[in-house]
Motif scaffolding. Structure first.
Motif, PDB file in Angstrom:
ATOM      1  N   ARG A  38      26.672 -10.223  87.228  1.00 27.44           N
ATOM      2  CA  ARG A  38      27.788 -11.068  87.647  1.00 27.44           C
ATOM      3  C   ARG A  38      27.927 -12.202  86.634  1.00 27.44           C
ATOM      4  N   PRO A  39      29.052 -12.941  86.642  1.00 28.02           N
ATOM      5  CA  PRO A  39      29.160 -14.115  85.771  1.00 28.02           C
ATOM      6  C   PRO A  39      27.972 -15.061  86.006  1.00 28.02           C
ATOM      7  N   LEU A  40      27.512 -15.662  84.920  1.00 21.79           N
ATOM      8  CA  LEU A  40      26.275 -16.428  84.950  1.00 21.79           C
ATOM      9  C   LEU A  40      26.547 -17.926  84.906  1.00 21.79           C
ATOM     10  N   ARG A  41      25.905 -18.648  85.830  1.00 20.48           N
ATOM     11  CA  ARG A  41      26.015 -20.102  85.896  1.00 20.48           C
ATOM     12  C   ARG A  41      24.633 -20.733  85.795  1.00 20.48           C
ATOM     13  N   LEU A  42      24.599 -21.997  85.363  1.00 20.55           N
ATOM     14  CA  LEU A  42      23.342 -22.673  85.034  1.00 20.55           C
ATOM     15  C   LEU A  42      23.341 -24.083  85.612  1.00 20.55           C
ATOM     16  N   GLU A  43      22.257 -24.433  86.322  1.00 22.43           N
ATOM     17  CA  GLU A  43      22.076 -25.824  86.747  1.00 22.43           C
ATOM     18  C   GLU A  43      20.936 -26.426  85.942  1.00 22.43           C
ATOM     19  N   LEU A  44      21.232 -27.513  85.244  1.00 22.05           N
ATOM     20  CA  LEU A  44      20.252 -28.219  84.432  1.00 22.05           C
ATOM     21  C   LEU A  44      19.697 -29.397  85.221  1.00 22.05           C
ATOM     22  N   GLY A  45      18.395 -29.342  85.530  1.00 23.87           N
ATOM     23  CA  GLY A  45      17.781 -30.374  86.339  1.00 23.87           C
ATOM     24  C   GLY A  45      18.058 -30.148  87.807  1.00 23.87           C
ATOM     25  N   GLU A  61      29.117 -14.585  94.556  1.00 24.43           N
ATOM     26  CA  GLU A  61      29.672 -13.663  93.571  1.00 24.43           C
ATOM     27  C   GLU A  61      29.245 -14.009  92.147  1.00 24.43           C
ATOM     28  N   TYR A  62      28.356 -15.016  92.014  1.00 26.66           N
ATOM     29  CA  TYR A  62      27.824 -15.420  90.717  1.00 26.66           C
ATOM     30  C   TYR A  62      26.306 -15.318  90.711  1.00 26.66           C
ATOM     31  N   ASN A  63      25.725 -15.197  89.523  1.00 26.21           N
ATOM     32  CA  ASN A  63      24.284 -15.306  89.339  1.00 26.21           C
ATOM     33  C   ASN A  63      23.960 -16.688  88.774  1.00 26.21           C
ATOM     34  N   TYR A  64      22.788 -17.216  89.150  1.00 28.42           N
ATOM     35  CA  TYR A  64      22.444 -18.594  88.821  1.00 28.42           C
ATOM     36  C   TYR A  64      21.073 -18.709  88.169  1.00 28.42           C
ATOM     37  N   LEU A  65      20.998 -19.544  87.134  1.00 26.90           N
ATOM     38  CA  LEU A  65      19.745 -19.997  86.550  1.00 26.90           C
ATOM     39  C   LEU A  65      19.560 -21.457  86.941  1.00 26.90           C
ATOM     40  N   ALA A  66      18.414 -21.787  87.526  1.00 30.39           N
ATOM     41  CA  ALA A  66      18.111 -23.155  87.947  1.00 30.39           C
ATOM     42  C   ALA A  66      16.914 -23.648  87.147  1.00 30.39           C
ATOM     43  N   VAL A  67      17.104 -24.710  86.397  1.00 30.48           N
ATOM     44  CA  VAL A  67      16.103 -25.180  85.447  1.00 30.48           C
ATOM     45  C   VAL A  67      15.609 -26.575  85.815  1.00 30.48           C
ATOM     46  N   ASP A  68      14.300 -26.768  85.758  1.00 23.81           N
ATOM     47  CA  ASP A  68      13.727 -28.109  85.845  1.00 23.81           C
ATOM     48  C   ASP A  68      12.433 -28.129  85.044  1.00 23.81           C
ATOM     49  N   ILE A  69      12.011 -29.313  84.651  1.00 25.22           N
ATOM     50  CA  ILE A  69      10.859 -29.427  83.765  1.00 25.22           C
ATOM     51  C   ILE A  69       9.527 -29.405  84.506  1.00 25.22           C
ATOM     52  N   GLU A 114      28.946 -19.209  81.960  1.00 29.68           N
ATOM     53  CA  GLU A 114      30.345 -19.554  82.249  1.00 29.68           C
ATOM     54  C   GLU A 114      30.515 -20.953  82.822  1.00 29.68           C
ATOM     55  N   ARG A 115      29.456 -21.495  83.427  1.00 27.47           N
ATOM     56  CA  ARG A 115      29.552 -22.850  83.973  1.00 27.47           C
ATOM     57  C   ARG A 115      28.171 -23.490  83.992  1.00 27.47           C
ATOM     58  N   ILE A 116      28.130 -24.780  83.658  1.00 22.60           N
ATOM     59  CA  ILE A 116      26.897 -25.567  83.697  1.00 22.60           C
ATOM     60  C   ILE A 116      27.092 -26.710  84.682  1.00 22.60           C
ATOM     61  N   GLY A 151      34.489 -22.132  79.027  1.00 20.46           N
ATOM     62  CA  GLY A 151      33.477 -22.432  80.036  1.00 20.46           C
ATOM     63  C   GLY A 151      33.467 -23.910  80.379  1.00 20.46           C
ATOM     64  N   GLU A 152      32.894 -24.234  81.527  1.00 19.52           N
ATOM     65  CA  GLU A 152      32.981 -25.593  82.057  1.00 19.52           C
ATOM     66  C   GLU A 152      31.612 -26.234  82.245  1.00 19.52           C
TER      67      GLU A 152
END
Length: 223
Positions: A38-45, A61-69, A114-116, A151-152
């Motif tokens: 699916r379209p890929l979205r990313l959350e930074l922090g 309907e989207y796939n998500y990457l969730a990132v934290d340190i 596609e979105r951050i 992308g946004e």
């Protein structure tokens, strides 16, 4: 406030099926880690995961990457996402422990994000620390490498100086503004999910600053 060490956090994450223990090895291949492309979205922090737990279910309907340190924080995001799925298999979220200043080590242009989302990042108010801001130009240029054309970036903060400076950062790095408000809750703009920090600041009477920045192509940015 210094985060208390949780010796159980890393083992719990390592045993989580939607946590990625070696993200560098998957650079350029993130879509293949999900059962459905699916379209890929990313959350930074992503912090404790309140935002991710909402959006991954409401916009499934989207796939998500969730990132934290910090694994001590990411393990709480893991629990929040699990609670949102209510015992069902988590299929559209991948958790990544990574220093966001080095995000290009784990995400490649081939990943086509596609979105951050950047929600209430550290404002780093001192001049000597501002290069560590998640919206600082050197970071935005890294995001441009893997953000799809058009992308946004959705950015929220309570901090006025950070927001004002970020408006210039986005312009400098070839982004145009699709939405911008200095009082999100009075603006009528929809599609944003409330985070823990957002609720706290709103209860204190602090307006939430929000923008949607769109990546322009090189030809558009040079006009």
């Amino acid at each position: 406030m210094r985060l208390r060490h949780k010796p159980w956090a890393r083992p719990e994450l390592e045993g989580c099926p939607f946590n990625i223990n070696n993200p560098v090895a998957l650079r350029g291949q993130w879509s293949g880690t999900f059962p459905i492309r699916r379209p890929l979205r990313l959350e930074l922090g992503c912090g404790k995961g309140s935002f991710m737990a909402q959006i991954c279910r409401q916009e499934s309907e989207y796939n998500y990457l969730a990132v934290d340190i910090k694994s001590e924080v990411l393990v709480l995001a893991k629990r929040a996402v699990e609670a949102a799925f209510e015992g069902q298999e988590v299929t559209n979220v991948r958790l990544i422990t990574q220093n966001i200043e080095q995000i290009d080590q784990v995400i490649a242009p081939e990943d086509r994000i596609e979105r951050i989302y950047i929600n209430f990042c550290n404002p780093w108010p001192k001049k000597k620390h501002q290069k560590r801001r998640l919206t600082y130009p050197r970071q935005l240029m890294k995001y441009r490498e893997f953000l799809a054309d058009g992308g946004e970036i959705w950015f929220k903060t309570d901090d006025d100086p950070l927001f004002d400076d970020s408006l210039e950062y986005f312009k400098e790095c070839g982004f145009s503004l699709k939405e911008m408000t200095r009082d999100l809750h009075a603006s009528g703009i929809e599609g944003s999910y409330m985070t823990e920090h957002e609720r706290m600041f709103s209860e204190q009477g602090i307006p939430i600053k929000f923008l949607i920045a769109v990546k322009e192509t090189e030809s558009e940015a040079s006009r």
